[in-house]
Design a protein around this motif. Structure first.
Motif, short mmCIF file in Angstrom:
data_model
loop_
_atom_site.label_atom_id
_atom_site.label_comp_id
_atom_site.label_asym_id
_atom_site.label_seq_id
_atom_site.Cartn_x
_atom_site.Cartn_y
_atom_site.Cartn_z
N ALA A 24 0.84 -1.21 0.00
CA ALA A 24 0.00 0.00 0.00
C ALA A 24 0.88 1.25 0.00
O ALA A 24 0.59 2.21 -0.74
CB ALA A 24 -0.93 0.00 1.21
N VAL A 74 -1.51 4.10 -1.75
CA VAL A 74 -2.95 3.90 -1.62
C VAL A 74 -3.28 3.60 -0.16
O VAL A 74 -2.41 3.20 0.61
CB VAL A 74 -3.49 2.77 -2.53
CG1 VAL A 74 -3.25 3.08 -3.99
CG2 VAL A 74 -2.89 1.44 -2.16
N GLU A 75 -4.52 3.77 0.18
CA GLU A 75 -4.97 3.48 1.53
C GLU A 75 -4.91 1.97 1.79
O GLU A 75 -5.20 1.18 0.88
CB GLU A 75 -6.41 3.96 1.72
CG GLU A 75 -6.57 5.47 1.68
CD GLU A 75 -5.84 6.16 2.81
OE1 GLU A 75 -5.86 5.66 3.95
OE2 GLU A 75 -5.22 7.21 2.54
N SER A 122 -7.96 0.01 0.70
CA SER A 122 -8.04 -0.18 -0.76
C SER A 122 -7.11 -1.30 -1.20
O SER A 122 -7.45 -2.09 -2.09
CB SER A 122 -7.65 1.11 -1.48
OG SER A 122 -8.55 2.14 -1.18
N ALA A 142 -8.63 -4.72 -0.43
CA ALA A 142 -9.66 -5.07 -1.42
C ALA A 142 -9.02 -5.51 -2.74
O ALA A 142 -9.48 -6.47 -3.37
CB ALA A 142 -10.60 -3.89 -1.64
N MET A 143 -7.96 -4.81 -3.16
CA MET A 143 -7.29 -5.17 -4.41
C MET A 143 -6.63 -6.55 -4.28
O MET A 143 -6.73 -7.39 -5.18
CB MET A 143 -6.23 -4.13 -4.77
CG MET A 143 -5.42 -4.49 -6.01
SD MET A 143 -6.42 -4.79 -7.50
CE MET A 143 -7.06 -3.15 -7.78
#
Length: 142
Positions: free
Chosen positions: A55, A60-61, A64, A67-68
Motif C-alpha cells: 500500500a 494507496v490506503e 483499498s 480489497a485489491m
C-alpha cells in the motif's frame, strides 16, 4: 502560471499520462491499472512485501490495498503468505499466473519506455532524472 506551478503541473500530468498510456497498451489483459500496478510492485519486490508495504509503495490506503489483494487472490495472481516473524502480518506473493501477467507488463513497459524516451536528448534526460530523484529525496524528508 509561474515556473514552480508549471513544473508541479507538468510532473503530475506526466506521471498520469505515462500510466494511462501504459494502461492502454495493457488493456487486453482485462484488468485495471490499479490491478496491474499491484502485480508489478509485488513481483519486483524481494522479499514479498507485506500488504501495508505494498500500500505504501503504491501510495494507496491500506483498506483499498486489502480489497485489491482480495480481487487478485480470487483471480489467482497473488497469494497471501504468513510472515514467519509476525503472525499478524501477511506478505503478498505473486503466483505463477501472476508472474506470467507481470512478464507481459514488464515487456510492454520496457518497449513503451524505450520508444518514449528515445525521443528525448540523453543529456536532458539525465538532468531531468537527477532533478526528479533529488526532488524525491527532499519530499521524503519533508
Amino acid at each position: 502560471m509561474n515556473y514552480d506551478e508549471r513544473f508541479s503541473k507538468a510532473l503530475h500530468m506526466t506521471a498520469r499520462q505515462w500510466r494511462a498510456a501504459l494502461d492502454r497498451r495493457l488493456r487486453d489483459l482485462g484488468m485495471s491499472e490499479a490491478a496491474w500496478m499491484t502485480i508489478a510492485a509485488a513481483a519486483k519486490s524481494t522479499p514479498a512485501p507485506s500488504q501495508s508495504e505494498l500500500a505504501q509503495m503504491l501510495a494507496v490506503e491500506p483498506a483499498s490495498m486489502v480489497a485489491m489483494i482480495d480481487r487478485l487472490t480470487r483471480l489467482g495472481f497473488v497469494e497471501r503468505v504468513p510472515s514467519p516473524s509476525d503472525r499478524r502480518v501477511k506478505h503478498v506473493a505473486v503466483t505463477a499466473a501472476g508472474q506470467a501477467v507481470y512478464e507481459r507488463i514488464h515487456q510492454e513497459a520496457t518497449v513503451f519506455r524505450a520508444e518514449t524516451l528515445s525521443r528525448i536528448d540523453p543529456q536532458k534526460l539525465t538532468i531531468a532524472t537527477e532533478v526528479i530523484e533529488q526532488l524525491q529525496l527532499i519530499i521524503a524528508d519533508a
